[in-house]
Design an enzyme around this catalytic site. Structure first.
Site, PDB file in Angstrom:
ATOM      1  NE  ARG A  19       2.809 -11.075 -10.644  1.00 15.74           N
ATOM      2  CZ  ARG A  19       3.138 -10.008 -11.362  1.00 15.74           C
ATOM      3  NH1 ARG A  19       2.240  -9.420 -12.093  1.00 15.74           N
ATOM      4  NH2 ARG A  19       4.365  -9.536 -11.328  1.00 15.74           N
ATOM      5  CD  GLU A  20       5.368 -19.278 -10.423  1.00  8.69           C
ATOM      6  OE1 GLU A  20       4.243 -18.936  -9.994  1.00  8.69           O
ATOM      7  OE2 GLU A  20       6.381 -19.344  -9.700  1.00  8.69           O
ATOM      8  CE  LYS A 118     -16.081  -5.411  -7.786  1.00 12.87           C
ATOM      9  NZ  LYS A 118     -15.400  -5.660  -6.712  1.00 12.87           N
ATOM     10  CD1 TRP A 574     -11.752  -1.592  -5.539  1.00 10.92           C
ATOM     11  CD2 TRP A 574     -10.831  -0.018  -6.817  1.00 10.92           C
ATOM     12  NE1 TRP A 574     -12.626  -1.320  -6.567  1.00 10.92           N
ATOM     13  CE2 TRP A 574     -12.088  -0.358  -7.360  1.00 10.92           C
ATOM     14  CE3 TRP A 574     -10.059   0.964  -7.465  1.00 10.92           C
ATOM     15  CZ2 TRP A 574     -12.595   0.237  -8.522  1.00 10.92           C
ATOM     16  CZ3 TRP A 574     -10.574   1.552  -8.617  1.00 10.92           C
ATOM     17  CH2 TRP A 574     -11.824   1.200  -9.145  1.00 10.92           C
ATOM     18  CG  HIS A 707     -14.272  -0.530 -21.424  1.00 10.57           C
ATOM     19  ND1 HIS A 707     -15.347   0.263 -21.101  1.00 10.57           N
ATOM     20  CD2 HIS A 707     -13.616  -0.766 -20.263  1.00 10.57           C
ATOM     21  CE1 HIS A 707     -15.340   0.464 -19.796  1.00 10.57           C
ATOM     22  NE2 HIS A 707     -14.304  -0.146 -19.267  1.00 10.57           N
TER      23      HIS A 707
HETATM   24  N1  GLN Z   1      -9.909   9.541 -12.931  1.00  7.09           N
HETATM   25  C1  GLN Z   1      -9.747   8.158 -13.224  1.00  7.09           C
HETATM   26  C2  GLN Z   1      -9.228   7.986 -14.633  1.00  7.09           C
HETATM   27  O1  GLN Z   1      -9.584   8.717 -15.476  1.00  7.09           O
HETATM   28  C3  GLN Z   1     -11.038   7.398 -13.070  1.00  7.09           C
HETATM   29  C4  GLN Z   1     -10.874   5.927 -13.305  1.00  7.09           C
HETATM   30  C5  GLN Z   1     -12.067   5.082 -12.951  1.00  7.09           C
HETATM   31  O2  GLN Z   1     -13.180   5.542 -12.930  1.00  7.09           O
HETATM   32  N2  GLN Z   1     -11.879   3.828 -12.687  1.00  7.09           N
HETATM   33  O3  GLN Z   1      -8.473   7.084 -14.929  1.00  7.09           O
END
Ligand code: GLN
Ligand code: ZN
Length: 768
Positions: A19-20, A118, A574, A707
């Site tokens: 991961r340089e 994505k 994932w 966010h």
């Molecule tokens: N329960 C997870 C959290 O609160 C849900 C995360 C997510 O939806 N990506 O972090």
């Protein structure tokens, strides 16, 4: 090395073996290092990638597959598709590039980043090009030629890779009304021609033009423009073009793709092997077929016997000169090198023998070509024997195949998918048990993973903290979080998920059938990498995974404590998954493991259980025709996990992305008692859907964006809730943030949640 059958690599990982690039970029962004230092790291990565492939004997080595952030952003910059808000930054291409990638707030500039989404059905995210009605294009940055020349001066002939003009437009977005972005093709093509001419001048023989959109559903107009665009390109360049498709079959686009005036066509045989015979039967005279037989998306060793059958069929029809042995897609989506996995305990040799990462896959291509044309040397022949043994071993290994799990799956009955009663009955029973107020408040699960919490985990991993000490610290942090939740007045509490580093890894580590790499990083976006768990065998839960934490948390408060689980589809999406059984079968096994956890939580006295499924939307197949089948098994998996809960137990689910318009009926079929969804950034736009479709159960539309550190005001939240009330009856409306709070700090979290509770209380007063 093979003599006539050529080998073709579509793209290589570019973050660096260790991961340089990530490290170099992050240091550069915070001003710790110079631009030259960053460039030097990048150059070394490119050079090393080329040298590895050249040494392996790859015939068509990609260049311009490197990127400082994202290959679509690279092309946006190359063709001068720069959104107006970055105009002030045009003076410095690198600054401009990173500003487009992640925004900038410095020296009087304050511009937001371009959107990211994505990349098809991968977990890689690309930057979405933005187009306006009067969009113009000019060749601003000739990265493709620069990198070709760089490789050339190192003595390596490469095949430059460029995202095709049609896919480039299709993957973008329109920033104003009144035009359709694909109509910009006429303005865009001259710049592509210029790019191609410069490659020609630099001495390139082949160019790889990626048109992955050819595996999507396309309308008649788009198909027409595809034909038009490629016939124009053809007239203006003598470069040999390999038109490259991946991530799916061509299906109804096959005739179109094969008719385009190019020299070679690449298809992804891993993803849709059943299409291969038809493609071969209609494959046009004179063209070369690049056969993507080595999986670029997954970590499994190639089954040589199987691949050689496919290659053999193609060679029989087209001859060795017209068949290339290729990777199904770019190797961007797999880790670099299996040899970097040295920790026997984490990944034993018994299991490692089934895997193959980018370097190993590169060798596989060369071996396959040699074996197919009969030029294999003794070493390659021995490798073939070893390959057969490894593949056979995997087919029957008791590490993978667990009779108990098979039995359990076979015994699943129809009724396992259903709760005892329907929602109205359940909801009444739950309400009499929980006694929640109108507009109940809750959070999504995680609370701030502070530097401190993360430092404990790091110390525990290094042995600087004993397991006991680590647990004690987590317990104290959990207790603090619970005390605060009580004080601030939340109705349904959570324990905070401090013990989890990742919502999938946490469960994977406790389940049979998963392994973890030490260095198996893949790029997720920009400098961000993830290390997906590998599901290699039957999934089995041998003991409770979360019960102790939930029981401990519940013991500290009389308020209901929500048990927190990750749903089967999210765990699947994932991870690197098995390719020896359908995804649906793996998901069912995971669902059964989660089901047992639900059952144990319930038995331990937990009254509310949330099963997160943030990935259910992103798991949707690329083609609409495949949606119903996917949604059927994905919804069924959730129902199987939740179906064991008694009526009195309230099941929640949570989803992050709010584009539910087209699948809301299926979300409803999951039959969770409460669903919490990300909503605030779209100003509750999502709720329109609930106007059209009357969702039967309870909903908690996220009332603030987690966010950002910004604290929403009470009025703002009240306004959003009023909007929500128009579509969702008050008795079924929950109040919660958009998502988990693990990336936030405590200060803003406390303030925001306090405002959220004040807003709920205001609504309660008004509604009475
Ligand atoms: N329960 C997870 C959290 O609160 C849900 C995360 C997510 O939806 N990506 O972090
Ligand atoms: Zn979320």
């Amino acid at each position: 090395m093979a003599k006539t059958i050529k080998t073709n690599v579509l793209g290589f990982p570019r973050i660096g073996e260790n991961r340089e690039l990530k490290k170099a970029e992050e240091a550069f962004w915070c001003g710790k290092t110079s631009r030259d230092e960053l460039f030097a790291v990048a150059r070394n990565i490119r050079l090393s990638n080329w040298e590895v492939q050249a040494a392996a004997g790859i015939s068509l080595i990609p260049s311009n597959d490197f990127s400082f952030y994202d290959q679509v952003l690279d092309q946006a910059l190359a063709v001068g598709a720069i959104p107006e808000r970055y105009n002030a930054l045009r003076g410095d291409l690198l600054e401009l590039y990173f500003a487009m990638a992640h925004g900038v707030q410095r020296d009087g500039n304050d511009v937001i980043a371009m959107e990211m989404t994505k990349w098809f059905d991968t977990n890689y995210h690309y930057i979405v090009p933005e187009f306006v009605k009067n969009q113009t294009f000019t060749l601003l940055f000739n990265k493709a030629a620069d990198e070709f020349l760089e490789a050339k001066s190192a003595g390596i002939a490469t095949k430059p890779v460029i995202i095709g003009p049609m896919s480039f437009l299709l993957l973008g977005t329109e920033k104003e009304e009144g035009f359709s972005r694909i109509d910009l093709i006429d303005r865009l093509l001259p710049v592509y021609v210029e790019q191609l001419k410069s490659l020609e001048a630099a001495g390139a023989e082949w160019v790889q033009i990626d048109e992955p959109c050819l595996v999507l559903d396309l309308d008649a107009k788009t198909k027409e423009l595809y034909a038009k665009a490629y016939s124009q390109l053809r007239q203006q360049t003598k470069l040999k073009i390999v038109l490259t498709t991946y991530f799916g079959g061509l299906r109804d686009n096959a005739e179109l793709a094969l008719s385009l005036p190019v020299d070679a066509v690449h298809i992804d045989v891993v993803r849709e092997p059943e299409e291969f015979d038809r493609i071969l039967s209609i494959f046009p005279k004179g063209k070369i077929l690049s056969l993507g037989v080595v999986d670029g998306r997954n970590i499994w060793k190639n089954d040589f016997e199987l691949s050689l059958k496919i290659i053999g069929k193609a060679v029989e029809k087209l001859g060795t000169e017209r068949v290339w042995v290729a990777a199904s897609s770019s190797f961007l989506h797999v880790p670099y090198d299996l040899k970097l996995e040295k920790n026997e305990e984490k990944l034993s040799t018994d299991i490692k023998r089934w895997f193959s990462f980018a370097y190993q896959k590169t060798d596989e291509l060369v071996m396959l070509a040699a074996l197919a044309e009969g030029s294999a040397d003794a070493q390659q022949k021995a490798a073939y024997e070893q390959n057969k043994a490894d593949i056979a071993d995997r087919r029957t290994s008791p590490l993978i195949h667990n009779a108990k799990v098979a039995q359990r799956v076979a015994n699943v009955s129809e009724s396992d998918y259903n709760r005892t009663s329907c929602y109205p009955v359940r909801s009444a029973k739950q309400q009499s048990r929980l006694g929640l107020p109108l507009f109940p408040t809750t959070t999504i699960g995680s609370f701030p993973q502070t530097t401190e919490v993360r430092s404990w985990r790091a110390k525990a991993r290094k042995g600087e903290l004993s397991a006991k000490e680590y647990e004690q610290l987590l317990k104290e942090e959990t207790a603090r979080a619970i005390r605060w939740q009580e004080e601030t007045g939340l109705d349904v509490l959570v324990h905070g998920e401090f013990e989890r580093n990742d919502m999938v890894e946490y469960f994977g580590e406790k389940l049979n059938g998963f392994v973890f790499t030490q260095n198996g990083w893949v790029q997720s976006y920009g400098s961000r990498c993830v290390k997906p768990p590998i599901i290699f065998g039957d999934v089995e839960r041998t003991e409770p995974m979360t019960v102790a934490w939930s029981v401990y948390a519940q013991s500290l408060t009389p308020k209901p404590m929500k048990g927190m689980l990750t749903g089967p589809v999210t765990i699947l999406e994932w991870s690197f998954v098995r390719n020896d059984q359908p995804r649906s079968a793996t998901t069912k096994q995971i669902a059964l493991a989660i089901r047992d956890e639900v059952s144990d939580l319930e038995r331990a006295g937990i009254k509310v259980i949330q099963i997160d499924e943030p990935a259910i939307r992103e798991g949707l197949p690329l083609r609409k025709a495949d949606w119903p089948a996917y949604l059927d098994w994905a919804v069924a998996a959730f129902r199987l996990a939740a179906g064991v809960a008694a009526d009195e137990t309230q099941i929640h689910t949570h989803m992050c992305y709010s584009e539910f318009n087209d699948i809301i009926e299926h979300i409803a079929r999951m039959d969770a008692d409460v669903i919490t969804i990300e909503c605030s950034r779209s100003q509750m736009e999502l709720l329109d859907v609930f106007g059209r479709f009357s969702y039967p159960n309870s909903i908690g539309p996220g009332v603030y964006d987690i966010h950002s550190a910004r604290v929403p005001s009470v009025d703002e939240i009240v306004a959003l809730l009023r909007k929500a009330q128009k579509h969702i009856p008050s008795e079924r409306l929950w109040v919660n943030p958009d998502c988990g709070l693990k990336t936030r700090g405590w200060t803003e979290t406390r303030l925001a949640i306090a405002n959220m509770i004040a807003a709920a209380r205001q609504l309660r007063r008004e509604t009475k």
